[in-house]
Design an enzyme around this catalytic site. Structure first.
Site, PDB file in Angstrom:
ATOM      1  N   ARG A  38      64.158  62.677   0.423  1.00 52.62           N
ATOM      2  CA  ARG A  38      63.747  62.245  -0.919  1.00 52.62           C
ATOM      3  C   ARG A  38      64.588  63.035  -1.927  1.00 52.62           C
ATOM      4  NH1 ARG A  38      57.239  62.720  -1.127  1.00 52.62           N
ATOM      5  NH2 ARG A  38      57.972  64.689  -1.990  1.00 52.62           N
ATOM      6  N   CYS A  49      33.166  43.026  -6.608  1.00 52.81           N
ATOM      7  CA  CYS A  49      33.709  42.332  -7.785  1.00 52.81           C
ATOM      8  C   CYS A  49      34.432  43.348  -8.673  1.00 52.81           C
ATOM      9  CB  CYS A  49      32.589  41.664  -8.557  1.00 52.81           C
ATOM     10  SG  CYS A  49      31.550  40.625  -7.514  1.00 52.81           S
ATOM     11  N   MET A  50      34.936  42.879  -9.787  1.00 55.27           N
ATOM     12  CA  MET A  50      35.648  43.785 -10.693  1.00 55.27           C
ATOM     13  C   MET A  50      34.723  44.891 -11.216  1.00 55.27           C
ATOM     14  SD  MET A  50      37.743  42.967 -14.190  1.00 55.27           S
ATOM     15  CE  MET A  50      38.860  41.808 -13.449  1.00 55.27           C
ATOM     16  N   ASP A  51      33.473  44.508 -11.496  1.00 55.54           N
ATOM     17  CA  ASP A  51      32.561  45.428 -12.189  1.00 55.54           C
ATOM     18  C   ASP A  51      31.302  45.779 -11.428  1.00 55.54           C
ATOM     19  OD1 ASP A  51      34.235  44.827 -14.478  1.00 55.54           O
ATOM     20  OD2 ASP A  51      33.113  42.947 -14.599  1.00 55.54           O
ATOM     21  N   TYR A  54      30.535  36.472  -5.005  1.00 59.94           N
ATOM     22  CA  TYR A  54      31.553  35.422  -4.931  1.00 59.94           C
ATOM     23  C   TYR A  54      31.824  34.956  -3.508  1.00 59.94           C
ATOM     24  CZ  TYR A  54      32.943  36.640  -9.735  1.00 59.94           C
ATOM     25  OH  TYR A  54      32.979  36.860 -11.076  1.00 59.94           O
ATOM     26  N   ARG A  87      52.653  76.191  -1.426  1.00 61.55           N
ATOM     27  CA  ARG A  87      52.381  75.178  -2.453  1.00 61.55           C
ATOM     28  C   ARG A  87      51.284  74.206  -2.001  1.00 61.55           C
ATOM     29  NH1 ARG A  87      57.951  74.322  -1.571  1.00 61.55           N
ATOM     30  NH2 ARG A  87      57.421  72.197  -0.928  1.00 61.55           N
ATOM     31  N   LYS A 100      49.631  68.151  -9.695  1.00 59.08           N
ATOM     32  CA  LYS A 100      50.281  66.923 -10.173  1.00 59.08           C
ATOM     33  C   LYS A 100      49.287  65.758 -10.171  1.00 59.08           C
ATOM     34  CE  LYS A 100      51.984  66.066  -5.497  1.00 59.08           C
ATOM     35  NZ  LYS A 100      53.108  66.240  -4.575  1.00 59.08           N
ATOM     36  N   HIS A 129      60.887  70.771   1.130  1.00 57.57           N
ATOM     37  CA  HIS A 129      59.599  70.132   1.414  1.00 57.57           C
ATOM     38  C   HIS A 129      59.698  69.491   2.803  1.00 57.57           C
ATOM     39  CE1 HIS A 129      55.711  68.686   0.182  1.00 57.57           C
ATOM     40  NE2 HIS A 129      56.053  67.420   0.036  1.00 57.57           N
TER      41      HIS A 129
HETATM   42  C1  LIG Z   1      52.664  67.230  -3.614  1.00 58.16           C
HETATM   43  C2  LIG Z   1      53.539  68.324  -3.189  1.00 58.16           C
HETATM   44  C3  LIG Z   1      53.001  69.481  -2.578  1.00 58.16           C
HETATM   45  C4  LIG Z   1      51.561  69.589  -2.166  1.00 58.16           C
HETATM   46  O1  LIG Z   1      51.402  68.870  -0.955  1.00 58.16           O
HETATM   47  P1  LIG Z   1      49.997  68.781  -0.215  1.00 58.16           P
HETATM   48  O2  LIG Z   1      50.286  68.017   1.032  1.00 58.16           O
HETATM   49  O3  LIG Z   1      49.096  68.030  -1.137  1.00 58.16           O
HETATM   50  O4  LIG Z   1      49.544  70.162   0.014  1.00 58.16           O
HETATM   51  C5  LIG Z   1      53.863  70.530  -2.321  1.00 58.16           C
HETATM   52  N1  LIG Z   1      55.174  70.437  -2.628  1.00 58.16           N
HETATM   53  C6  LIG Z   1      55.717  69.336  -3.183  1.00 58.16           C
HETATM   54  C7  LIG Z   1      57.168  69.294  -3.470  1.00 58.16           C
HETATM   55  C8  LIG Z   1      54.926  68.237  -3.468  1.00 58.16           C
HETATM   56  O5  LIG Z   1      55.472  67.151  -4.006  1.00 58.16           O
END
Ligand SMILES: *Cc1c(COP(=O)(O)O)cnc(C)c1O
Length: 392
Positions: free
Chosen positions: A153, A330-332, A283, A240, A55, A185
């Site tokens: 969440r 700075c910005m750049d 700056y 995951r 992601k 999660h």
């Molecule tokens: C981002 C995410 C992961 C990966 O998590 P890490 O801590 O980067 O390994 C796994 N499952 C879900 C639902 C996530 O949003």
């Protein structure tokens, strides 16, 4: 300067003898391959498969590059947050199983179902919208039901789970969906031993049991990188990992997991100069030279992802050593103090990297900024920053 200078067509830039970089993210694809091989190896030993989480543009590393490297190195499937991200991977020709899980209100699932993207459902409303998209396309949508076991969440609250499972079983018998997984999660996986982990796992087992008694036969998955590395008993059928793929360890105090950071942020010296003692730099004159010194100008700034809060706090790797950045970012541009040392225009400047030579790391930036390395790498890919894959 005459006014014609303001309307004259631009001249092409001079050809340079040496390749230098203004602001470049070098992505070590071989490091990503190594990390995925290590992580999927752990999973395989528990009989689990591996979903590489790519992601947010592969945590800033490039989703397509990371996805391909991961699939070649032991990952079985991919995970992203939004359907748009999933569609971008499909558009790049990636055909592996691919799950997405976070939607805008009123999201149209038709393109995703049509592209064989697996979808998570956290509510009966989401499940209905997915089933409707399946009806439109004439396909069966592959669905993972998400239970909120305590993160608070997305995911279905426990008290609404029976209704979601019922609706899923009905949609499956109607041929609209195929319930592939039940998943959740963790809130505190990076704190091994936190009491909430086992409490979440218990709720997860209850949720899966209910799905099975309702006649479903889903896979189970709950482990992110931290749980993958610290809790083999939580690998279930699929893990995951996200951050660990990129070589950043979410649980460094748990031991060395042999991961290799994949991202290096580099620039090169644009200009060198000498200042006398007492001269202020950048700056606000937040830094004033105590004595005559050589300075190197580096043409990257906060617009390129160098946080302004690191002004006067960070160092860079230049000509074989760390040198302090002085004055305001700075910005750049930013300025590096070289003391009596001579550095050359065009010399490579590493702002952060794996740390192998002694250069700063993304983890160090995160510690200085009181944040996590996730935020550093994910925030680096800006419009003016190029990305160069090496070891591909
Ligand atoms: C981002 C995410 C992961 C990966 O998590 P890490 O801590 O980067 O390994 C796994 N499952 C879900 C639902 C996530 O949003």
């Amino acid at each position: 300067m005459g006014t014609e200078a303001l309307s004259r067509p631009a001249r092409p830039p001079a050809v340079q003898g040496k390749r230098t970089y203004r602001a470049d993210l070098r992505i070590g694809v071989e490091a990503i391959r190594h990390n995925v091989a290590v992580l999927s190896g752990h999973a395989r030993r528990s009989g689990a498969r591996t979903m590489a989480v790519v992601k947010s543009g592969g945590y800033g590393h490039g989703a397509v590059t990371v996805a391909r490297a991961a699939l070649e190195s032991g990952a079985d499937c991919l995970g992203v947050a939004s359907p748009d991200e999933a569609m971008q991977l499909r558009a790049a020709g990636i055909t592996s199983p691919l799950l997405c899980w976070l939607y805008a209100h009123g999201e149209d699932f038709t393109p995703a179902v049509d592209a064989d993207v697996q979808l998570s459902a956290s509510s009966v409303a989401e499940l209905r919208a997915i089933a409707a998209a399946a009806g439109h396309t004439g396909r069966t949508a592959a669905v993972h039901l998400k239970i909120d076991t305590g993160l608070g969440r997305n995911g279905c609250p426990e008290q609404l789970w029976p209704a979601l499972v019922e609706a899923a079983a009905k949609a499956q018998s109607d041929g609209l969906v195929n319930i592939v997984g039940v998943w959740s999660h963790l809130a505190n996986a990076e704190t091994p031993g936190h009491a909430s982990i086992d409490a979440q796992v218990e709720a997860f087992r209850r949720a899966h049991d209910l799905a099975v008694t309702t006649g479903l036969n889903p896979l189970r998955h709950i482990a992110n990188s931290a749980a993958l590395l610290t809790r083999p008993d939580l690998h279930f059928d699929l893990v995951r990992p996200g951050i660990a793929i990129y070589g950043l360890d979410p649980v460094p105090e748990h031991g060395d997991h042999g991961l290799r950071p994949a991202m290096t942020f580099r620039s090169s010296v644009a200009l060198t100069k000498h200042v006398a003692g007492g001269e202020g730099v950048s700056y606000g004159y937040a830094w004033v030279a105590e004595r005559p010194s050589n300075l190197a100008l580096v043409p990257v700034g906060y617009a390129d992802g160098v946080p302004r809060a690191l002004s006067g706090q960070m160092s860079v790797w230049l000509r074989g050593q760390r040198r302090p950045m002085v004055g305001r970012i700075c910005m750049d541009q930013l300025v590096v103090l070289c003391g009596d040392d001579t550095v050359a225009e065009g010399d490579e400047v590493v702002l952060f990297g794996p740390g192998d030579q002694g250069e700063p790391t993304a983890t160090e930036w995160a510690e200085q900024l009181d944040t996590i390395h996730y935020e550093i790498v994910t925030g680096m890919h800006r419009s003016r920053v190029t990305r160069t894959n090496v070891g591909n």
